[in-house]
Design an enzyme around this catalytic site. Structure first.
Site, PDB file in Angstrom:
ATOM      1  N   CYS A   1      -3.715  -4.622   8.033  1.00 45.27           N
ATOM      2  CA  CYS A   1      -2.835  -5.269   7.052  1.00 45.27           C
ATOM      3  C   CYS A   1      -3.356  -4.981   5.657  1.00 45.27           C
ATOM      4  O   CYS A   1      -4.554  -5.110   5.404  1.00 45.27           O
ATOM      5  CB  CYS A   1      -2.798  -6.781   7.296  1.00 45.27           C
ATOM      6  SG  CYS A   1      -1.693  -7.654   6.163  1.00 45.27           S
ATOM      7  N   LEU A   2      -2.456  -4.606   4.764  1.00 46.66           N
ATOM      8  CA  LEU A   2      -2.855  -4.309   3.388  1.00 46.66           C
ATOM      9  C   LEU A   2      -3.423  -5.543   2.694  1.00 46.66           C
ATOM     10  O   LEU A   2      -4.173  -5.407   1.728  1.00 46.66           O
ATOM     11  CB  LEU A   2      -1.657  -3.759   2.613  1.00 46.66           C
ATOM     12  CG  LEU A   2      -1.157  -2.390   3.101  1.00 46.66           C
ATOM     13  CD1 LEU A   2       0.179  -2.043   2.454  1.00 46.66           C
ATOM     14  CD2 LEU A   2      -2.191  -1.299   2.844  1.00 46.66           C
TER      15      LEU A   2
ATOM     16  N   GLN B   1       3.598 -10.287   0.060  1.00 49.69           N
ATOM     17  CA  GLN B   1       2.375  -9.520  -0.214  1.00 49.69           C
ATOM     18  C   GLN B   1       2.321  -9.023  -1.661  1.00 49.69           C
ATOM     19  O   GLN B   1       1.261  -8.589  -2.122  1.00 49.69           O
ATOM     20  CB  GLN B   1       2.252  -8.326   0.744  1.00 49.69           C
ATOM     21  CG  GLN B   1       2.004  -8.753   2.191  1.00 49.69           C
ATOM     22  CD  GLN B   1       1.893  -7.572   3.123  1.00 49.69           C
ATOM     23  OE1 GLN B   1       2.906  -7.050   3.579  1.00 49.69           O
ATOM     24  NE2 GLN B   1       0.679  -7.124   3.394  1.00 49.69           N
TER      25      GLN B   1
ATOM     26  N   HIS C   1       4.554 -12.395   8.238  1.00 46.49           N
ATOM     27  CA  HIS C   1       4.254 -12.607   6.815  1.00 46.49           C
ATOM     28  C   HIS C   1       5.285 -13.555   6.180  1.00 46.49           C
ATOM     29  O   HIS C   1       4.937 -14.390   5.332  1.00 46.49           O
ATOM     30  CB  HIS C   1       4.294 -11.288   6.044  1.00 46.49           C
ATOM     31  CG  HIS C   1       3.023 -10.485   6.099  1.00 46.49           C
ATOM     32  ND1 HIS C   1       1.817 -10.950   5.620  1.00 46.49           N
ATOM     33  CD2 HIS C   1       2.781  -9.227   6.549  1.00 46.49           C
ATOM     34  CE1 HIS C   1       0.881 -10.009   5.774  1.00 46.49           C
ATOM     35  NE2 HIS C   1       1.442  -8.948   6.345  1.00 46.49           N
TER      36      HIS C   1
ATOM     37  N   HIS D   1       4.945  -8.000  12.837  1.00 43.58           N
ATOM     38  CA  HIS D   1       3.867  -8.202  11.860  1.00 43.58           C
ATOM     39  C   HIS D   1       4.455  -8.636  10.507  1.00 43.58           C
ATOM     40  O   HIS D   1       3.982  -9.596   9.886  1.00 43.58           O
ATOM     41  CB  HIS D   1       3.068  -6.899  11.737  1.00 43.58           C
ATOM     42  CG  HIS D   1       2.014  -6.879  10.669  1.00 43.58           C
ATOM     43  ND1 HIS D   1       0.668  -6.761  10.946  1.00 43.58           N
ATOM     44  CD2 HIS D   1       2.101  -6.940   9.309  1.00 43.58           C
ATOM     45  CE1 HIS D   1      -0.019  -6.767   9.811  1.00 43.58           C
ATOM     46  NE2 HIS D   1       0.827  -6.869   8.794  1.00 43.58           N
ATOM     47  N   GLU D   2       5.508  -7.941  10.071  1.00 43.19           N
ATOM     48  CA  GLU D   2       6.116  -8.253   8.767  1.00 43.19           C
ATOM     49  C   GLU D   2       6.825  -9.605   8.795  1.00 43.19           C
ATOM     50  O   GLU D   2       6.761 -10.370   7.823  1.00 43.19           O
ATOM     51  CB  GLU D   2       7.100  -7.157   8.340  1.00 43.19           C
ATOM     52  CG  GLU D   2       6.537  -5.754   8.235  1.00 43.19           C
ATOM     53  CD  GLU D   2       5.249  -5.650   7.444  1.00 43.19           C
ATOM     54  OE1 GLU D   2       4.980  -6.532   6.614  1.00 43.19           O
ATOM     55  OE2 GLU D   2       4.503  -4.688   7.668  1.00 43.19           O
TER      56      GLU D   2
ATOM     57  N   GLY E   1       4.437  -0.729   6.241  1.00 41.99           N
ATOM     58  CA  GLY E   1       5.331  -1.872   6.088  1.00 41.99           C
ATOM     59  C   GLY E   1       4.813  -2.766   4.986  1.00 41.99           C
ATOM     60  O   GLY E   1       3.631  -2.709   4.641  1.00 41.99           O
TER      61      GLY E   1
HETATM   62  O1  GNR Z   1       0.215  -0.333   6.951  1.00 48.54           O
HETATM   63  C1  GNR Z   1       0.195  -1.107   7.908  1.00 48.54           C
HETATM   64  N1  GNR Z   1      -0.090  -0.637   9.137  1.00 48.54           N
HETATM   65  C2  GNR Z   1       0.064  -1.384  10.302  1.00 48.54           C
HETATM   66  C3  GNR Z   1      -0.548  -0.910  11.463  1.00 48.54           C
HETATM   67  C4  GNR Z   1      -0.402  -1.590  12.653  1.00 48.54           C
HETATM   68  C5  GNR Z   1       0.342  -2.747  12.683  1.00 48.54           C
HETATM   69  C6  GNR Z   1       0.916  -3.238  11.540  1.00 48.54           C
HETATM   70  C7  GNR Z   1       0.799  -2.569  10.353  1.00 48.54           C
HETATM   71  S1  GNR Z   1       1.558  -3.160   8.911  1.00 48.54           S
HETATM   72  C8  GNR Z   1       0.479  -2.549   7.694  1.00 48.54           C
HETATM   73  C9  GNR Z   1       0.984  -2.859   6.299  1.00 48.54           C
HETATM   74  C10 GNR Z   1       1.053  -4.354   6.108  1.00 48.54           C
HETATM   75  O2  GNR Z   1       0.107  -5.049   5.878  1.00 48.54           O
HETATM   76  N2  GNR Z   1       2.226  -4.906   6.259  1.00 48.54           N
HETATM   77  O3  GNR Z   1       2.362  -6.243   6.158  1.00 48.54           O
HETATM   78 NI    NI Z   2       0.479  -7.084   6.748  1.00 46.95          NI
END
Ligand code: GNR
Ligand code: NI
Length: 172
Positions: free
Chosen positions: A96-97, A53, A142, A138-139, A48
């Site tokens: 999270c990236l 980001q 952000h 999660h997204e 995601g």
């Molecule tokens: O790649 C991602 N893997 C992930 C694993 C568990 C819960 C959320 C994520 S999102 C993350 C990519 C990212 O930072 N998205 O904002």
């Molecule tokens: Ni993230």
């Protein structure tokens, strides 16, 4: 399509904390952004990515939850809203990236109902469970300047940021 730089908490915390603004219309400029985001997400690799980001404070998300041995299944979300969240919560190990190489459990509603505009600007309503529910929450965090480490204790959060800074220094 172009790769964009993914912002990280060691150097770009102020941007990542910004609240993103709604998109007025899903036009070609928004579609170019989504195409670039998807390419950037696949290259990372991640499942995601929120526009902030890559430094763009718009309410835009891309996602692909397909297992590695299956064909790609990109999903696009513009101006997503959570219409309902279950009382039931579930812990999930998140990463999270923007917080590279840090993983920890976050407790979130297990089921959510969402509404968003897709790649073509079509209004969609659907339910999300399991990894889909985790990832969309999660997204959407952000989009409001919230990172998964903000759901952890102060100690764990500070430790995570320090670790990312240390790793970045070692890389340089
Ligand atoms: O790649 C991602 N893997 C992930 C694993 C568990 C819960 C959320 C994520 S999102 C993350 C990519 C990212 O930072 N998205 O904002
Ligand atoms: Ni993230």
């Amino acid at each position: 399509m172009s790769l964009r730089r993914i912002l990280t908490v060691d150097t770009d915390m102020a941007v990542l904390k910004q609240k993103s603004a709604p998109v007025a219309e899903v036009d070609d400029a928004v579609r170019v952004l989504m195409d670039d985001m998807l390419e950037t997400m696949y290259a990372a690799p991640g499942i995601g990515l929120a526009a902030i980001q890559v430094g763009v404070p718009k309410r835009v998300i891309v996602m692909d939850l397909a297992p590695k041995d299956e064909p790609p299944a990109p999903r696009y979300f513009v101006n997503p809203e959570i219409l309902w969240a279950s009382e039931e919560t579930k812990p999930w190990e998140e990463g999270c990236l923007s917080v590279p190489d840090i993983y920890d459990d976050v407790e979130r509603p297990a089921h959510v109902r969402l509404r968003y505009l897709d790649y073509h600007g079509k209004l969609i309503e659907e339910d999300a469970d399991d990894l889909y529910a985790v990832c969309i929450q999660h997204e959407m965090d952000h989009l409001n300047g919230v990172l998964f480490i903000d759901h952890l204790s102060r100690l764990k959060r500070d430790r995570a940021v320090k670790q990312v800074k240390k790793a970045a220094k070692a890389d340089a």
